[in-house]
Structures are given as C-alpha cells and as structure tokens.
Scaffold this motif. Structure first.
Motif, short mmCIF file in Angstrom:
data_model
loop_
_atom_site.label_atom_id
_atom_site.label_comp_id
_atom_site.label_asym_id
_atom_site.label_seq_id
_atom_site.Cartn_x
_atom_site.Cartn_y
_atom_site.Cartn_z
N ALA A 284 0.82 -1.21 0.00
CA ALA A 284 0.00 0.00 0.00
C ALA A 284 0.85 1.26 0.00
O ALA A 284 0.47 2.27 -0.58
N THR A 285 2.01 1.22 0.65
CA THR A 285 2.86 2.39 0.82
C THR A 285 4.25 2.14 0.26
O THR A 285 4.64 1.00 0.01
N LYS A 286 5.01 3.21 0.11
CA LYS A 286 6.37 3.08 -0.41
C LYS A 286 7.23 2.25 0.53
O LYS A 286 8.03 1.43 0.07
N SER A 287 7.08 2.43 1.83
CA SER A 287 7.90 1.66 2.77
C SER A 287 7.62 0.16 2.65
O SER A 287 8.55 -0.66 2.69
N GLN A 294 13.55 -5.10 -1.61
CA GLN A 294 14.88 -5.46 -1.09
C GLN A 294 15.07 -6.96 -0.95
O GLN A 294 16.21 -7.45 -0.93
N VAL A 295 13.98 -7.73 -0.84
CA VAL A 295 14.10 -9.19 -0.73
C VAL A 295 13.71 -9.90 -2.03
O VAL A 295 13.56 -11.12 -2.06
N GLY A 296 13.53 -9.12 -3.12
CA GLY A 296 13.28 -9.72 -4.42
C GLY A 296 11.87 -10.15 -4.71
O GLY A 296 11.61 -10.81 -5.72
N GLU A 297 10.93 -9.80 -3.83
CA GLU A 297 9.53 -10.16 -4.07
C GLU A 297 8.84 -9.15 -4.99
O GLU A 297 7.77 -9.42 -5.53
N VAL A 298 9.43 -7.99 -5.12
CA VAL A 298 8.98 -6.95 -6.04
C VAL A 298 10.18 -6.55 -6.89
O VAL A 298 11.31 -6.48 -6.39
N HIS A 322 14.48 10.67 -0.54
CA HIS A 322 13.93 11.02 0.77
C HIS A 322 12.48 11.45 0.62
O HIS A 322 12.12 12.20 -0.29
N VAL A 323 11.61 10.95 1.50
CA VAL A 323 10.21 11.36 1.53
C VAL A 323 9.99 12.15 2.81
O VAL A 323 10.28 11.66 3.90
N ARG A 324 9.48 13.36 2.66
CA ARG A 324 9.34 14.25 3.80
C ARG A 324 8.40 13.69 4.86
O ARG A 324 8.60 13.84 6.05
N GLY A 325 7.36 13.02 4.44
CA GLY A 325 6.41 12.41 5.37
C GLY A 325 5.63 11.33 4.66
O GLY A 325 5.52 11.33 3.46
N SER A 326 5.09 10.42 5.42
CA SER A 326 4.41 9.28 4.80
C SER A 326 3.21 9.71 3.96
O SER A 326 2.83 9.02 3.03
N ASP A 327 2.60 10.83 4.30
CA ASP A 327 1.42 11.29 3.57
C ASP A 327 1.75 12.39 2.57
O ASP A 327 0.85 12.96 1.95
N SER A 328 3.00 12.70 2.40
CA SER A 328 3.40 13.80 1.53
C SER A 328 3.84 13.29 0.16
O SER A 328 4.67 12.39 0.05
N LEU A 329 3.29 13.87 -0.88
CA LEU A 329 3.65 13.54 -2.25
C LEU A 329 4.29 14.76 -2.88
O LEU A 329 3.77 15.87 -2.78
N SER A 384 6.61 9.26 -3.83
CA SER A 384 6.15 8.09 -3.08
C SER A 384 4.99 7.34 -3.74
O SER A 384 4.54 6.33 -3.21
N ALA A 385 4.50 7.82 -4.86
CA ALA A 385 3.43 7.13 -5.57
C ALA A 385 4.03 6.09 -6.50
O ALA A 385 5.15 6.25 -7.00
N PHE A 386 3.29 4.99 -6.73
CA PHE A 386 3.81 3.92 -7.58
C PHE A 386 2.66 3.07 -8.10
O PHE A 386 1.50 3.20 -7.67
N LEU A 387 2.99 2.18 -9.04
CA LEU A 387 2.06 1.19 -9.56
C LEU A 387 2.69 -0.19 -9.41
O LEU A 387 3.91 -0.33 -9.50
N VAL A 388 1.85 -1.20 -9.20
CA VAL A 388 2.34 -2.57 -9.11
C VAL A 388 1.49 -3.47 -10.00
O VAL A 388 0.26 -3.45 -9.91
#
Length: 431
Positions: A284-287, A294-298, A322-329, A384-388
């Motif tokens: 759901a989130t960038k983190s 980092q573990v190869g699942e994505v 760097h992302v300023r905040g979790s809700d900041s785009l 911090s936005a992305f598509l999967v």
C-alpha cells in the motif's frame, strides 16, 4: 400375537418416516419454487422491460433507461471505421450528478483503464484500493458483446461503489452491435448481488488473453486507452492496465500536492511501475514496497522482458529518495525522455492522444511517450506514488504471435516518428 404387535409397530414407524419424507419433499419443493420466483423477480428487475418495473426503485429504472438509450444510439465508429464505440454505455452517479459548484476534488483526478471481459474481475480489487472516479473501456467480440453489456450493467445495478464511481465504455467491431439482454436468462439468471456478478466474471477469466482473442481479431489497446481517458470529466488522468494497482491514498495525496504545487502545463507526473510475485499481498505504501523490493519479491516492471523500457525511471534513485512524510507527495526528480522508455504518468487532458494505429503487442505506449517528448513535455517522477502489476512478467507466458506483432509495430513506429517531424515542425527533439 407378539409378532403381530411388532408388525404394527413397524408399520407405524414406517408410516411416520414416509410422512416425514413427504413433508421434507414438500418443503424442498416450496423452497425451490420460492427461489425460482425470487430469481425470476430478480431477473425481471435487472433486465425486464418497461412494463415489469413497477416495484423497482426509481433510480434503478432510470439506470435501465439510460442503458437502453445508450444502446439505441448504435454507438459511433472510430476514425478507422473498424470499431464501434459506445462511449458512456453506463455512467456513474458521480458523472451523472456532477454539477457546477459541486465538490471540486471530485473533478481533479480519475483512473482510466482498459480490458476484455476476461480481465474485468480485477475491477473489484482495483476499486477497493482506488475508491475514486474510474473510467473503464471494454473490448468485446462475438457473443462476448452481449455478455459484457449484461455484466457491466449488473455490476452497476448491484454494486453501490461501482454505481457511484465507475463509467463503462464498450468497444466492439464495427459490424457488431450491442443490445439489451432481455431474453437470455440462461447466462444471466442467478445474478442477485454484487458478489454473484464478480463470481460470473471469474468464470471468464481464463477464456483467453487480451492479445489472443482468436479469429484474427486485434485488441485495439490505444483506442481503448483514448476512449477511457476521454470518458472522464476530470482535469487529470492516470491511464493504467486493469491488472495494475496504484499505491494507497494516491488520490488524496495528489490533491494535497497540487494545492502546494500546481503541475505545469508541459509536465507529466511519473509513477514508477513494479511487478510482484502472485502470492504476495499488494503493498500500500512506499515503505512496504521497498521492503518487498529489497528481498526480491517486487522488481521493476518488465525487468525480464524489456529492462530498457523502464530503466530510465532510475529505480535506484527513487528507492533511495527522501520522503518528507508518509502522507506527503512531491516531485523527487525530473527526467528527459530517452528511447524506449514507456512510463505510466498522471497527465492533464491536453497531452496528446495515443496513436490508435498501434494494436496488439509492442510500441503502443512507447509511441505516446515519444510524442510527449517531441511535443516538449518533461517527465517529473513522484516521490512516493507507484504502480504494481500482479505477477512477474516472464518469457514464455505470452500469446504465440507476440514476436510477430512486435516486429510489425516496430516498422509502424519508424513511420510514426517520421510523422512527428511534420506534426511538430518547430521542435528540435527527436525520438
């Protein structure tokens, strides 16, 4: 005497059992008739003619009449004359009721996507994540034209969120026409709630791949993208494939971002695209995504099939930005387009349309990104936005004619690039 008493007792027990069995049969028969009556009522409510709708809610009746009207127009032909387009076959309540002075946030960003009926089951999870305006263009051929018409109407009838937010558009061959499915109870009986409609869609999920429709029928992906994009009233659109998932809260984050920073008219906002193992839950989130990365699942989208097609996104820089905040785009960095980059992006309605001569596999999105570059657009990557995409794309899982189609579209792309020199004579940019 003793034997006679035993026989009498046996007859009593047998009679009691027969009575119980008879009562059970009568009960089951009653339930069957009741269920049949309910099904007939449901079918009549869903697909019945004007004379059978007295007890239906007014909004359901108006929805039915709007569909009848859309079908009665016969659609319009695309520029090539090969396809018939029913734009706004079914309109959402949001689109229907959007008036001047209404909530402006409802008119800012829409998702646009395309599919055949066999992939429409992805709509359920996509809308669960998105929960905002969504425009869907469906391509159907042969018997699937009737099936698609009935199923999207049933979705809009039984699913409140789809009813509220989703606009459906239908594309078929020019020699085919869609019609209201009033008589075909065999296919559509049993549709009595939202879950039952998605269950029916699931039965079609493996019928064929989008690019392997059969009968030498071409999947007009760029026409569908343009129909879906043009079917929304929003000022900005994100065009994706239906088996992709955006990051959570993208709509709200985008609205907050443009309050701080209005995108320039010559700027598109890129969302890095990834693919995930089928067994994994969509991040759901960038983190969450970075942990799986980092573990190869994505991994980056198309990493195995065409790494050059997404590499210019610069995944390493994005992962570490760097992302300023979790809700900041915000915009993390800006790139200049290079061949053969085919990014997914949020753009204004002023961006050039997709070239509809590209069908099937290859160069359909690259050609549009190339034109954006020549037209002077810049590509700003969101922080911090992305598509999967669901599942890793691997060699050997594509339809048999993939390489042949790619070769044909490569030749078409060369001609397309030459045409851009005439279309943008003052531009110094080339693909």
């Amino acid at each position: 005497m003793h034997l006679s008493k035993k026989c009498s007792a046996f007859k009593v027990v047998l009679s009691a059992l027969l009575i119980v069995a008879l009562l059970q049969l009568m009960y089951l028969s009653f339930l069957s008739k009741l269920h049949g009556k309910q099904q007939r009522y449901r079918y009549s409510e869903l697909f019945g003619s004007s004379g059978s709708k007295k007890n239906a809610p007014p909004e359901k009746n108006s929805r039915k009449e709007r569909l009848r009207y859309s079908l009665s127009t016969g659609g319009i032909f695309d520029n090539s004359g090969q396809y018939r387009v029913y734009k706004n076959l079914i309109k959402s309540d949001l689109t229907t009721n959007l008036k001047p002075g209404s909530d402006p946030s409802a008119n800012i960003l829409a998702l646009a996507t395309h599919t055949t009926i066999n992939n429409l089951h992805h709509l359920e999870s996509l809308l669960e994540r998105w929960q905002n305006p969504l425009s869907v263009a469906i391509f159907a051929h042969g018997e699937d034209v009737k099936f698609a018409t009935a199923l999207v109407y049933a979705l809009s009838f039984f699913c409140p969120q789809i009813q509220a937010l989703v606009d459906f558009h239908l594309v078929c061959l020019s020699g085919e026409m869609a019609s209201f499915p009033e008589q075909d109870r065999e296919h559509f009986a049993g549709l009595d709630d939202c879950a039952s409609v998605f269950s029916r869609l699931e039965t079609h999920r493996d019928k064929h791949k989008n690019y392997a429709i059969g009968g030498n029928i071409s999947y007009p992906n760029n026409l569908l993208r343009n129909v879906a994009r043009g079917g929304t009233e929003c000022s900005h659109v994100l065009v994706i494939d239906i088996d992709m998932m955006p990051s959570a809260d993208l709509h709200e984050q985008f609205l907050a971002m443009i309050m701080r920073r209005e995108p320039a008219s010559d700027e598109v906002l890129v969302l890095p695209a990834f693919e995930i193992r089928h067994a994994r839950k969509m991040p759901a989130t960038k983190s969450e995504l970075v942990q799986l990365y980092q573990v190869g699942e994505v991994r980056p989208f198309y990493e195995e099939l065409c790494p050059r097609c997404q590499a210019p996104t610069n995944y390493s820089q994005w992962i570490n930005s760097h992302v300023r905040g979790s809700d900041s785009l915000e915009v993390a960095y800006t790139l200049v387009w290079v061949d053969p980059w085919e990014p997914f992006y949020i753009g204004p309605h002023t961006v050039p349309l997709y070239d509809e001569s590209f069908k099937q596999y290859g160069f359909n999105r690259i050609s549009q990104a190339c034109e954006l570059h020549v037209a002077g657009f810049r590509f700003s990557v969101l922080s911090s936005a992305f598509l999967v995409h669901r599942g890793f794309k691997i060699q050997g899982e594509f339809h048999a004619k993939k390489d042949e189609e790619n070769k044909h579209n490569r030749v078409l792309f060369r001609s397309f690039k030459e045409g851009l020199k005439t279309k943008y004579p003052s531009s110094t940019r080339r693909c």
